[in-house]
Design a protein around this motif. Structure first.
Motif: not given
Length: 351
Positions: A56-58, A64-67, A178-181
């Motif tokens: 999940f972290g990767v 993050g934005y693509r998925c 930014m949030g997903t990173s």
């Protein structure tokens, strides 16, 4: 004379329990002992969960934005399941499997809401971003100055969470990346910390928030913690430059909605294509007849002579009918139904 008077005995030591061993459950070993060895005896359930969190972290950090939909679901699922499970285990009234079932059900429900309702997902993503930024800020501030109070800590966590939630609704793409990173780097570092030192670094960070005393972490604990900001920077670069480039989740919904309505006139045009081509052929044929097509002109002149021989009163009427009324044979209509506009003009030119 009693035995107690002959041999002095410290009753507090006699009736007290022996000191716990360094490796006993619930006991954190001292700094030298804990940093010399790594415990490879993992429990099955936490190990599987942390392995899933590594994946999940990767995904969060790099895709993050693509998925977008998957990330929104996982964010709501993790948040809902963790909160409900922590509430259920406080009273210890239900069996563990009932607590786990309730937590999974609540996480599934909240995950579906955050996935299907776009603004709820963006709000939750921004709220998590604010929480992690506040945790990092409080842990850093506790090292350089006196520790804050619990009220200040709670206010900082809640204020940063709401602030970033509102900002994420205002600038969805930039703040979502930014949030997903940030989220992906945090869970990746936490999962690695379990496999290296059984969440010692995670407990140390949590103790900084709850203002509890704890021992200093090992030297490799700081390496594990440094994975968090490293993955944040790497995730921002990857998403802005590669995986999230040219993708806007708000426009995707609009484009799909427009394409769905644009297909309906296209279907109607296909059904009427043969009729439109026949009308166009008739129009072009009438234009060529009116402007001197040889075969058509001879035909019209023959009709005019025939009408003049029988009577000239209906000459203009027949000329108008012969010029402006053209009925295509069935074979010609079928032939023209499969031709393009350029092929129709070529066909008229050689007729």
């Amino acid at each position: 004379m009693s035995a107690d008077s002959l041999v002095p005995v410290d009753k507090g030591v006699l009736y007290s329990s022996p000191p716990p061993l360094p490796g006993a459950p619930g006991v954190v070993p001292t700094y030298p002992e804990r940093c010399k060895t790594i415990d490879y005896q993992y429990d099955l359930v936490p190990a599987v969960i942390c392995a899933m969190y590594l994946v999940f972290g990767v995904v969060y950090s790099l895709f993050g934005y693509r998925c977008f939909k998957a990330v929104m679901f996982l964010t709501g699922f993790i948040f809902g399941s963790v909160i409900i499970y922590m509430i259920c285990i406080q009273d210890k009234l239900l069996p563990p499997y009932v607590n786990a079932g309730m937590a999974l059900s609540a996480g599934l429900l909240l995950g579906l809401i955050t996935m299907l309702v776009q603004y709820v997902g963006l709000f939750m993503t921004g709220f998590h971003t604010g929480l992690f930024v506040a945790i990092a800020s409080l842990a850093t501030a506790e090292q350089v100055s006196h520790p804050p109070t619990l009220l200040t800590t709670a206010g900082t966590l809640l204020g940063c969470g709401l602030l970033f939630a509102v900002l994420n609704l205002q600038w969805p793409k930039a703040l979502t990346v930014m949030g997903t990173s940030v989220y992906g780097g945090a869970i990746l570092a936490g999962a690695l910390d379990y496999f290296v030192e059984k969440l010692i670094m995670v407990r140390w960070v949590w103790d900084r928030i709850t203002l509890r005393q704890s021992g200093q972490p090992c030297w490799f604990s700081w390496i594990i913690l440094s994975i968090w900001p490293g993955m944040v920077v790497f995730g921002l670069i990857t998403q802005f430059a590669i995986t999230g480039r040219g993708i806007y989740h708000q426009q995707l919904v609009t484009v799909k909605h427009q394409n769905r309505h644009a297909n309906m006139p296209r279907v109607r045009t296909r059904e009427q294509r043969a009729e439109l081509r026949q009308k166009k052929y008739r129009y072009l044929y009438q234009v060529r007849t009116a402007h001197g097509d040889v075969i058509s002109q001879n035909y019209v002149q023959a009709l005019q002579r025939k009408v003049i021989g029988g009577g000239g009163g209906e000459s203009s009427t027949l000329q108008s009918d012969a010029t402006h009324l053209t009925i295509l044979p069935e074979t010609t209509a079928v032939h023209l139904a499969g031709l393009t506009d350029d092929e129709i003009q070529l066909d008229l030119h050689y007729r």
